[in-house]
Design an enzyme around this catalytic site. Structure first.
Site, PDB file in Angstrom:
ATOM      1  N   GLU A  17       0.818  -1.210   0.000  1.00  0.00           N
ATOM      2  CA  GLU A  17       0.000   0.000   0.000  1.00  0.00           C
ATOM      3  C   GLU A  17       0.857   1.267   0.000  1.00  0.00           C
ATOM      4  O   GLU A  17       0.406   2.331   0.404  1.00  0.00           O
ATOM      5  CB  GLU A  17      -0.938  -0.025   1.211  1.00  0.00           C
ATOM      6  CG  GLU A  17      -1.888  -1.212   1.194  1.00  0.00           C
ATOM      7  CD  GLU A  17      -2.676  -1.334   2.483  1.00  0.00           C
ATOM      8  OE1 GLU A  17      -3.645  -0.583   2.653  1.00  0.00           O
ATOM      9  OE2 GLU A  17      -2.308  -2.176   3.322  1.00  0.00           O
ATOM     10  N   SER A 202      -6.089  -3.303   2.669  1.00  0.00           N
ATOM     11  CA  SER A 202      -6.638  -2.867   1.386  1.00  0.00           C
ATOM     12  C   SER A 202      -7.060  -4.017   0.487  1.00  0.00           C
ATOM     13  O   SER A 202      -6.942  -3.949  -0.730  1.00  0.00           O
ATOM     14  CB  SER A 202      -5.642  -1.972   0.639  1.00  0.00           C
ATOM     15  OG  SER A 202      -5.658  -0.681   1.192  1.00  0.00           O
ATOM     16  N   ARG A 310     -11.111   3.230  11.735  1.00  0.00           N
ATOM     17  CA  ARG A 310     -12.356   3.034  10.999  1.00  0.00           C
ATOM     18  C   ARG A 310     -12.797   1.601  11.265  1.00  0.00           C
ATOM     19  O   ARG A 310     -12.031   0.666  11.051  1.00  0.00           O
ATOM     20  CB  ARG A 310     -12.149   3.235   9.498  1.00  0.00           C
ATOM     21  CG  ARG A 310     -13.465   3.361   8.711  1.00  0.00           C
ATOM     22  CD  ARG A 310     -13.263   3.184   7.206  1.00  0.00           C
ATOM     23  NE  ARG A 310     -12.868   1.830   6.889  1.00  0.00           N
ATOM     24  CZ  ARG A 310     -11.783   1.512   6.176  1.00  0.00           C
ATOM     25  NH1 ARG A 310     -10.959   2.436   5.725  1.00  0.00           N
ATOM     26  NH2 ARG A 310     -11.489   0.239   5.948  1.00  0.00           N
ATOM     27  N   ASP A 312     -15.346  -1.486  10.477  1.00  0.00           N
ATOM     28  CA  ASP A 312     -16.158  -1.960   9.353  1.00  0.00           C
ATOM     29  C   ASP A 312     -17.069  -3.102   9.790  1.00  0.00           C
ATOM     30  O   ASP A 312     -16.651  -3.995  10.546  1.00  0.00           O
ATOM     31  CB  ASP A 312     -15.249  -2.448   8.217  1.00  0.00           C
ATOM     32  CG  ASP A 312     -14.316  -1.355   7.701  1.00  0.00           C
ATOM     33  OD1 ASP A 312     -14.545  -0.178   8.032  1.00  0.00           O
ATOM     34  OD2 ASP A 312     -13.368  -1.699   6.970  1.00  0.00           O
ATOM     35  N   GLU A 326     -13.712  -5.652  10.734  1.00  0.00           N
ATOM     36  CA  GLU A 326     -12.349  -5.326  11.138  1.00  0.00           C
ATOM     37  C   GLU A 326     -12.288  -3.902  11.675  1.00  0.00           C
ATOM     38  O   GLU A 326     -13.220  -3.112  11.511  1.00  0.00           O
ATOM     39  CB  GLU A 326     -11.380  -5.481   9.971  1.00  0.00           C
ATOM     40  CG  GLU A 326     -11.635  -4.551   8.807  1.00  0.00           C
ATOM     41  CD  GLU A 326     -10.625  -4.757   7.684  1.00  0.00           C
ATOM     42  OE1 GLU A 326      -9.790  -5.669   7.780  1.00  0.00           O
ATOM     43  OE2 GLU A 326     -10.674  -3.987   6.721  1.00  0.00           O
ATOM     44  N   ASN A 328      -9.671  -0.786  11.239  1.00  0.00           N
ATOM     45  CA  ASN A 328      -8.517  -0.276  10.495  1.00  0.00           C
ATOM     46  C   ASN A 328      -7.925   0.881  11.291  1.00  0.00           C
ATOM     47  O   ASN A 328      -8.520   1.946  11.389  1.00  0.00           O
ATOM     48  CB  ASN A 328      -8.965   0.180   9.104  1.00  0.00           C
ATOM     49  CG  ASN A 328      -7.812   0.521   8.194  1.00  0.00           C
ATOM     50  OD1 ASN A 328      -6.796   1.040   8.630  1.00  0.00           O
ATOM     51  ND2 ASN A 328      -7.986   0.240   6.920  1.00  0.00           N
ATOM     52  N   GLY A 332      -7.196   5.074   5.149  1.00  0.00           N
ATOM     53  CA  GLY A 332      -6.712   5.972   4.112  1.00  0.00           C
ATOM     54  C   GLY A 332      -7.207   7.399   4.309  1.00  0.00           C
ATOM     55  O   GLY A 332      -8.320   7.633   4.778  1.00  0.00           O
TER      56      GLY A 332
END
Length: 372
Positions: A17, A202, A310, A312, A326, A328, A332
């Site tokens: 990434e 990602s 974040r 999810d 998950e 994060n 991003g």
């Protein structure tokens, strides 16, 4: 004259990434108020060399893979070749040994914008802890747990939070007894299933398996990236996300929904195609939105999060059941970033969000050990 906060923005890295990190970092450096901050770019090349220089970003961008740059950012790549590994590059151990002479010691805080292994997984956070430099985001523990999909599920389950059935396969087991591993998965889960490297971000290396041949190919592909592979029960799901901000008293943004351009939200759909739809706020009931936000905060605390994450979710289209997917810990900050857009919709614009993240990093340092 008011003292400006000295901020180092750390980007690049050795993961797949790398290019996403470059675009995230550019947005952050452009978004930091020059009246409040002096910014020092800190680039990590794909070979692991550190460059601390005003042109560090341009030098890494010149060597980036244009096909991996999100959101049409390939236009940012310079047509001229730049040697990112020349004589003024260094390594993190040298920076630490340099002690007070290290250029990093002049910084008030570092904003790591590293996605994936060797950056988002607690490794860089541990280095910054040893150097005694405050940094934005989660500490060593939360970063490591959040990066590891298996340990994330263990932490969520231990906190009594809902997760889908899943299995962990070790590469050695797969290489020794592939047929037995396939039998074991088929006895415990039903198709479709998702196969994922445990430590990669990602959606890299992730595949959907609908039968034994695609399961076999998926495990082999994931094993090329990691020695630990997660196989998770697949469902017909909507993808709901929420942003978290804070330390001891975290807050949750309004939820958003991702409608992928493909069958699921892979790297192509996430960063390259530009065809996925982002719905903010997510078209869900107020009751469900409240549950999403509550569970997201519980998940953040379950991994001992700090600063930001974040979280999810997967919402079963048939049953309405909600499952954590998950957390994060360094999402991003690209132009298509869900994290920033959900806070924008919650009343915190991009520049103010960056201010708050830096404040949280300094607040944590003021209370003691950065990873507390």
């Amino acid at each position: 004259m008011t003292h400006k906060v000295q901020v180092g923005v750390l980007f690049g890295g050795q993961s797949g990434e790398h290019e996403v990190s470059l675009v995230s970092a550019r947005a952050i450096m452009d978004g930091l108020d020059p009246e409040r901050y002096d910014v020092t770019p800190i680039g990590i090349t794909k070979q692991g060399r550190w460059i601390i220089a005003p042109d560090a970003h341009a030098r890494l961008l010149a060597q980036a893979d244009p096909s991996k740059l999100p959101g049409g950012s390939s236009a940012m790549v310079s047509p001229t070749s730049v040697d990112a590994d020349d004589q003024d590059a260094t390594n993190p151990l040298a920076l630490m040994v340099a002690g007070e002479q290290s250029p990093l010691k002049a910084l008030d805080v570092i904003f790591p914008v590293l996605h994936g292994p060797l950056g988002e997984d607690g490794t860089v956070q541990g280095l910054l802890e040893l150097m005694g430099i405050p940094y934005v985001g989660c500490g060593v523990l939360a970063s490591a747990v959040g990066m590891d999909k298996a340990m994330t599920k263990v932490a969520f389950s231990g906190a009594g939070l809902p997760v889908l059935p899943w299995l962990l396969i070790r590469r050695g087991e797969w290489e020794r007894e592939p047929a037995q591993v396939l039998d074991w998965v088929e006895q415990r889960l039903t198709y479709p299933v998702f196969v994922k490297p445990a430590n990669l971000g990602s959606s890299v290396g992730i595949s959907k398996a609908t039968d034994r041949p695609t399961l076999e190919r998926g495990i082999a592909a994931a094993a090329a990236y990691d020695r630990r592979i997660v196989v998770e029960q697949g469902i017909a799901a909507r993808e709901i996300e929420v942003s978290i901000l804070g330390n001891d008293e975290p807050e949750a943004s309004v939820p958003g929904e991702v409608v992928p351009s493909g069958e699921w939200y892979d790297y192509e759909a996430k960063y390259l195609s530009g065809a996925s739809k982002i719905l903010i706020p997510a078209p869900i009931t107020l009751e469900l939105a409240a549950r999403v936000r509550s569970l997201a905060i519980q998940a953040f605390r379950a991994i001992d999060g700090a600063g930001l994450a974040r979280v999810d979710f997967l919402l079963d289209r048939e049953t309405g059941d909600l499952y954590l997917n998950e957390a994060n810990t360094m999402p991003g900050f690209t132009p298509v970033s869900m994290y920033a857009m959900m806070w924008e919709a919650s009343g915190i614009p991009y520049g103010h969000l960056l201010d708050r993240l830096i404040e949280l990093a300094l607040e944590r340092r003021g209370r003691g050990r950065n990873a507390e």
